[in-house]
Scaffold this active site. Structure first.
Site, PDB file in Angstrom:
ATOM      1  N   PHE A   1      10.392   2.135   1.822  1.00 44.39           N
ATOM      2  CA  PHE A   1      11.212   1.389   0.863  1.00 44.39           C
ATOM      3  C   PHE A   1      12.628   1.909   0.894  1.00 44.39           C
ATOM      4  CE2 PHE A   1      10.627   5.058  -1.802  1.00 44.39           C
ATOM      5  CZ  PHE A   1       9.381   5.501  -1.424  1.00 44.39           C
ATOM      6  N   GLY A   2      13.491   1.106   0.450  1.00 37.82           N
ATOM      7  CA  GLY A   2      14.887   1.505   0.371  1.00 37.82           C
ATOM      8  C   GLY A   2      15.682   0.259   0.065  1.00 37.82           C
TER       9      GLY A   2
ATOM     10  N   LYS B   1      20.662   0.563   4.761  1.00 37.82           N
ATOM     11  CA  LYS B   1      19.488   0.840   3.925  1.00 37.82           C
ATOM     12  C   LYS B   1      19.636   2.245   3.358  1.00 37.82           C
ATOM     13  CE  LYS B   1      15.097   0.953   5.608  1.00 37.82           C
ATOM     14  NZ  LYS B   1      13.743   0.390   5.879  1.00 37.82           N
TER      15      LYS B   1
ATOM     16  N   GLY C   1       4.098   2.057   2.154  1.00 38.90           N
ATOM     17  CA  GLY C   1       5.175   1.135   2.514  1.00 38.90           C
ATOM     18  C   GLY C   1       6.505   1.842   2.474  1.00 38.90           C
TER      19      GLY C   1
ATOM     20  N   VAL D   1       0.902  -1.147   0.000  1.00 36.20           N
ATOM     21  CA  VAL D   1       0.000   0.000   0.000  1.00 36.20           C
ATOM     22  C   VAL D   1       0.954   1.214   0.000  1.00 36.20           C
ATOM     23  CG1 VAL D   1      -1.649   1.196   1.470  1.00 36.20           C
ATOM     24  CG2 VAL D   1      -1.746  -1.300   1.215  1.00 36.20           C
ATOM     25  N   PRO D   2       0.674   2.278  -0.711  1.00 34.94           N
ATOM     26  CA  PRO D   2       1.676   3.339  -0.968  1.00 34.94           C
ATOM     27  C   PRO D   2       2.563   3.696   0.216  1.00 34.94           C
ATOM     28  CG  PRO D   2      -0.411   3.927  -1.959  1.00 34.94           C
ATOM     29  CD  PRO D   2      -0.640   2.631  -1.250  1.00 34.94           C
TER      30      PRO D   2
ATOM     31  N   ASP E   1       3.741  -3.815   9.780  1.00 31.70           N
ATOM     32  CA  ASP E   1       4.112  -4.497   8.523  1.00 31.70           C
ATOM     33  C   ASP E   1       4.826  -5.818   8.806  1.00 31.70           C
ATOM     34  OD1 ASP E   1       5.610  -3.336   5.355  1.00 31.70           O
ATOM     35  OD2 ASP E   1       3.962  -4.720   5.816  1.00 31.70           O
TER      36      ASP E   1
HETATM   37  N1  LIG Z   1      13.552  -3.256   4.813  1.00 31.62           N
HETATM   38  C1  LIG Z   1      14.548  -3.259   5.748  1.00 31.62           C
HETATM   39  N2  LIG Z   1      14.751  -2.312   6.664  1.00 31.62           N
HETATM   40  N3  LIG Z   1      15.781  -2.680   7.426  1.00 31.62           N
HETATM   41  C2  LIG Z   1      16.221  -3.864   6.940  1.00 31.62           C
HETATM   42  C3  LIG Z   1      17.313  -4.648   7.465  1.00 31.62           C
HETATM   43  C4  LIG Z   1      18.036  -4.371   8.612  1.00 31.62           C
HETATM   44  N4  LIG Z   1      18.960  -5.363   8.796  1.00 31.62           N
HETATM   45  C5  LIG Z   1      18.841  -6.280   7.767  1.00 31.62           C
HETATM   46  N5  LIG Z   1      19.513  -7.422   7.540  1.00 31.62           N
HETATM   47  C6  LIG Z   1      19.179  -8.175   6.464  1.00 31.62           C
HETATM   48  C7  LIG Z   1      18.162  -7.798   5.570  1.00 31.62           C
HETATM   49  C8  LIG Z   1      17.767  -8.624   4.423  1.00 31.62           C
HETATM   50  C9  LIG Z   1      16.471  -8.687   3.919  1.00 31.62           C
HETATM   51  N6  LIG Z   1      16.450  -9.550   2.885  1.00 31.62           N
HETATM   52  C10 LIG Z   1      17.669 -10.037   2.671  1.00 31.62           C
HETATM   53  C11 LIG Z   1      18.123 -10.944   1.729  1.00 31.62           C
HETATM   54  C12 LIG Z   1      19.443 -11.306   1.757  1.00 31.62           C
HETATM   55  C13 LIG Z   1      20.282 -10.770   2.729  1.00 31.62           C
HETATM   56  C14 LIG Z   1      19.827  -9.854   3.670  1.00 31.62           C
HETATM   57  C15 LIG Z   1      18.515  -9.503   3.636  1.00 31.62           C
HETATM   58  C16 LIG Z   1      17.467  -6.611   5.806  1.00 31.62           C
HETATM   59  C17 LIG Z   1      17.805  -5.855   6.909  1.00 31.62           C
HETATM   60  O1  LIG Z   1      15.460  -4.282   5.887  1.00 31.62           O
END
Ligand SMILES: Nc1nnc(-c2c[nH]c3ncc(-c4c[nH]c5ccccc45)cc23)o1
Length: 331
Positions: free
Chosen positions: A85-86, A103, A83, A80-81, A189
């Site tokens: 993202f980064g 991020k 969300g 939903v908008p 979420d």
């Molecule tokens: N949307 C978001 N906001 N903060 C995070 C975040 C904080 N620490 C993290 N460590 C791993 C990953 C991660 C997500 N999918 C993956 C696939 C492969 C490897 C690593 C990952 C994401 C995070 O993510």
């Protein structure tokens, strides 16, 4: 220039406490500072094993970024908008070799809420925030890294999870939710792509939609979350509370058990661009629970997917549920 170290320009990255990091993110959001500067600026929380060099913390010099493959399909119309993202990268400090997640959020999409909860509330099952930098209109958020990737990635590469894996992940998420809900914080979420795995634990990530309730009920201005995991009361938009996260945990467990979120096999995305009406009209998706689901886990899911938030169990109650403490021979 500081004559003591020649004419080397001293940068604008500094160590500081959480309060300083929070005022920094508010400054850059209210553009009280010239954000067009070519060099990076920011605040790294004290004792984070990140080595600032003469006020600099530059990607490619003091810290190195490596793209993680972040590939996950969205079954419904996706976010939903609202969300957050980064792109998330793996980062490594050049000096200390500490590995982190980083991020990158375009400044125009960045809001203080993206860091406030993680900065002010710390728990072993919440990805720790290490610092925030601004460089060339992009905010870099350094956080605790889940090097095992997200539960979503695990489902996509290995298919449905086994019971003992689901129980292990669910207990980790319940510990994080029990803490957040005790502070009246709704994550908003909860879903497999926001649960990331480490060797000894799983942590919740992406607090861009999280809010701390000031009343008994949170009445949103806009719908927050990812449709397919969303609770009926959030869809109705007439006020909800922390129990919304419990419902999203229930739908995430269905996804972990079967490899599919609820609804999509009975209502294919090709024919249903949005699931909001289905979630509102239909009874909770108990039909999407795995056929071989144990009786204890089925009861657990009925309690977490109860249509009425008041009837739904809390994180603390679910922690004590027998499904979370199966007899040894079941393992
Ligand atoms: N949307 C978001 N906001 N903060 C995070 C975040 C904080 N620490 C993290 N460590 C791993 C990953 C991660 C997500 N999918 C993956 C696939 C492969 C490897 C690593 C990952 C994401 C995070 O993510």
């Amino acid at each position: 220039e500081d004559s003591s170290c020649g004419n080397r320009a001293l940068g604008r990255v500094r160590y500081g406490p959480v309060t300083e990091l929070l005022s920094f993110v508010n400054e850059i959001c209210s553009s009280q500072i010239d954000t067009g500067l070519s060099e990076e600026m920011g605040v790294l929380l004290n004792k984070t094993d990140m080595a600032i060099l003469d006020g600099h913390y530059r990607t490619g010099l003091e810290v190195f970024l490596f793209p993680w493959k972040l590939t996950y399909r969205s079954y419904s119309s996706g976010h939903v908008p609202k969300g957050s993202f980064g792109a998330v990268h793996l980062a490594q400090d050049g000096e200390t070799r500490k590995r982190m997640a980083c991020k990158l959020i375009p400044l125009e999409h960045f809001k203080p809420a993206d860091v406030e909860i993680q900065a002010m509330f710390r728990h072993e099952n919440i990805a720790e925030l290490y610092g925030a930098l601004l460089w060339q209109q992009t905010v870099y958020l350094f956080m605790e890294a889940g090097e095992g990737g997200s539960v979503m990635e695990k489902l996509e590469s290995c298919g449905p999870m086994r019971d003992f894996e689901i129980i292990w992940v669910t207990k980790q998420v319940l510990r994080g939710l029990e803490y957040l809900h005790s502070k009246d914080i709704i994550h908003h979420d909860i879903k497999p792509s926001n649960i990331v795995l480490m060797s000894t634990k799983a942590v919740l990530v992406d607090f861009g939609l999280a809010v701390q309730m000031t009343e008994e009920v949170y009445t949103p201005q806009d719908m927050r979350g990812t449709e397919i995991y969303m609770s009926p009361e959030v869809v109705l938009c007439r006020g909800h509370d922390t129990k919304a996260d419990i419902y999203s945990l229930g739908t995430s467990i269905i996804h972990m058990q079967t490899g599919f979120p609820p609804w999509v096999r009975r209502y294919p995305p090709s024919a249903y661009p949005s699931y909001l009406y289905i979630i509102h009209k239909q009874a909770p998706p108990l039909e999407d629970i795995a056929e071989d689901c144990s009786p204890a886990m089925r009861t657990f899911l009925e309690r977490s997917l109860a249509r009425s938030p008041q009837q739904r169990s809390s994180a603390a109650e679910l922690m004590r549920d027998e499904a979370m403490n199966p007899p040894r021979e079941d393992q």
